[in-house]
Design a protein around this motif. Structure first.
Motif, PDB file in Angstrom:
ATOM      1  N   PHE A   1      50.717 157.001  13.755  1.00 51.65           N
ATOM      2  CA  PHE A   1      49.465 156.446  14.287  1.00 51.65           C
ATOM      3  C   PHE A   1      49.567 154.937  14.443  1.00 51.65           C
ATOM      4  CE2 PHE A   1      45.418 154.373  13.238  1.00 51.65           C
ATOM      5  CZ  PHE A   1      44.643 154.796  14.310  1.00 51.65           C
ATOM      6  N   LEU A   2      50.128 154.262  13.457  1.00 51.59           N
ATOM      7  CA  LEU A   2      50.285 152.812  13.558  1.00 51.59           C
ATOM      8  C   LEU A   2      51.250 152.424  14.673  1.00 51.59           C
ATOM      9  CD1 LEU A   2      50.467 151.907   9.750  1.00 51.59           C
ATOM     10  CD2 LEU A   2      48.484 151.762  11.279  1.00 51.59           C
TER      11      LEU A   2
ATOM     12  N   ARG B   1      52.817 163.338  -3.161  1.00 50.83           N
ATOM     13  CA  ARG B   1      51.425 163.028  -3.486  1.00 50.83           C
ATOM     14  C   ARG B   1      50.948 163.948  -4.599  1.00 50.83           C
ATOM     15  NH1 ARG B   1      46.602 162.682   0.356  1.00 50.83           N
ATOM     16  NH2 ARG B   1      47.194 164.839   0.718  1.00 50.83           N
TER      17      ARG B   1
ATOM     18  N   ARG C   1      60.321 162.212   7.364  1.00 52.48           N
ATOM     19  CA  ARG C   1      59.512 161.045   7.707  1.00 52.48           C
ATOM     20  C   ARG C   1      60.149 160.249   8.839  1.00 52.48           C
ATOM     21  NH1 ARG C   1      57.881 156.737   3.086  1.00 52.48           N
ATOM     22  NH2 ARG C   1      57.428 158.731   2.050  1.00 52.48           N
TER      23      ARG C   1
ATOM     24  N   GLU D   1      50.900 159.174   9.512  1.00 53.69           N
ATOM     25  CA  GLU D   1      50.250 157.874   9.318  1.00 53.69           C
ATOM     26  C   GLU D   1      51.046 156.755   9.987  1.00 53.69           C
ATOM     27  OE1 GLU D   1      49.953 157.497   5.131  1.00 53.69           O
ATOM     28  OE2 GLU D   1      48.169 158.784   4.943  1.00 53.69           O
TER      29      GLU D   1
ATOM     30  N   ARG E   1      52.580 164.002   6.149  1.00 57.97           N
ATOM     31  CA  ARG E   1      51.371 163.174   6.190  1.00 57.97           C
ATOM     32  C   ARG E   1      51.721 161.707   6.376  1.00 57.97           C
ATOM     33  NH1 ARG E   1      48.020 160.246   2.767  1.00 57.97           N
ATOM     34  NH2 ARG E   1      45.776 160.468   3.209  1.00 57.97           N
ATOM     35  N   ARG E   2      52.691 161.218   5.617  1.00 59.63           N
ATOM     36  CA  ARG E   2      53.090 159.808   5.755  1.00 59.63           C
ATOM     37  C   ARG E   2      53.726 159.553   7.117  1.00 59.63           C
ATOM     38  NH1 ARG E   2      54.634 160.702   0.171  1.00 59.63           N
ATOM     39  NH2 ARG E   2      53.236 159.552  -1.205  1.00 59.63           N
TER      40      ARG E   2
END
Length: 245
Positions: free
Chosen positions: A188-189, A142, A65, A185, A181-182
């Motif tokens: 993107f932010l 998840r 991550r 995310e 995935r995280r």
């Protein structure tokens, strides 16, 4: 005659000395005792673990991550070589040590130290070392990803009994997918405000008729200034670390 007797005696003495200095394999590996072979297996296992340690660090920790988010930051800023890969990987590595500190300490206290002190066997040490990492991954995986890999593994592996531990062959890929995935995310932010700056600068350049001027050349200083003014490094690093607590 005396010379022949002297030569024969010398040969006998040499043969006796050689037989006294030789040793059999039974002295190295005594019959009925697997201590030496066990040590050899431990050494081979240790070398194997050390060779795949970077892969284990990526697969079973928070490193994925962090490095994905920092890579998105560099891409959003439009900087190809700054910060360098060595800087990003080193920062991700130390952040991983900070987040995984309790897990590493538990694995050392429960598994590695008793094994080095010969208080537990290799099988017990493996279970006690992997349990902290299994708990960490189960906390952050998840459920959808875990169920997906469990369904895929059901066709090839025996079905797990109710109440048994989650198989690492199922948990590790599910955890990696969740971390990717995280990471995307968060990426993107991170990229979104920089993309807005690029769009505003592009509109201004087009309105001024500067067709040959690449908008990224003008927007780069503004993006760097924006990131510095909001104290972006502190916000990003603290947010990434706090996402695990």
């Amino acid at each position: 005659m005396l010379r022949r007797v002297f030569l024969a005696g010398s040969l006998i003495l040499v043969a006796t000395a050689a037989s006294a200095q030789s040793f059999s394999l039974d002295q190295v590996l005594p019959p009925g005792n697997g201590s030496m072979s066990g040590r050899m297996i431990q050494m081979i296992a240790l070398l194997t673990v050390l060779s795949v340690a970077p892969g284990l660090l990526v697969m079973m920790t928070s490193f994925t991550r962090f490095v994905v988010a920092l890579s998105f930051l560099r891409s959003g800023l439009g900087l190809q070589g700054a910060p360098a890969n060595m800087v990003l990987i080193s920062l991700s590595l130390f952040m991983t040590f900070y987040v995984m500190g309790p897990t590493f300490d538990r694995a050392w206290q429960d598994g590695i130290r008793p094994l080095t002190e010969n208080r537990i066997s290799e099988e017990e040490a493996f279970a006690k070392v992997t349990d902290p990492f299994r708990d960490f991954m189960l906390t952050h995986v998840r459920p959808k990803d875990l169920d997906t890999f469990a369904d895929i593994a059901a066709a090839a592996y025996p079905k797990a009994q109710p109440g048994s531990k989650t198989d690492l062959r199922v948990l590790i890929p599910a955890f990696m997918i969740s971390e990717l995935r995280r990471g995307f995310e968060i990426g993107f932010l991170i990229v979104l405000p920089f993309m807005v700056i690029d769009m505003v600068v592009a509109v201004m350049v087009m309105s001024m008729g500067m067709m040959m001027m690449p908008p990224t050349v003008i927007s780069l200083p503004f993006k760097v200034l924006f990131f510095v003014l909001i104290d972006g490094w502190n916000m990003l690093i603290s947010g990434l670390v706090r996402s695990y607590f």
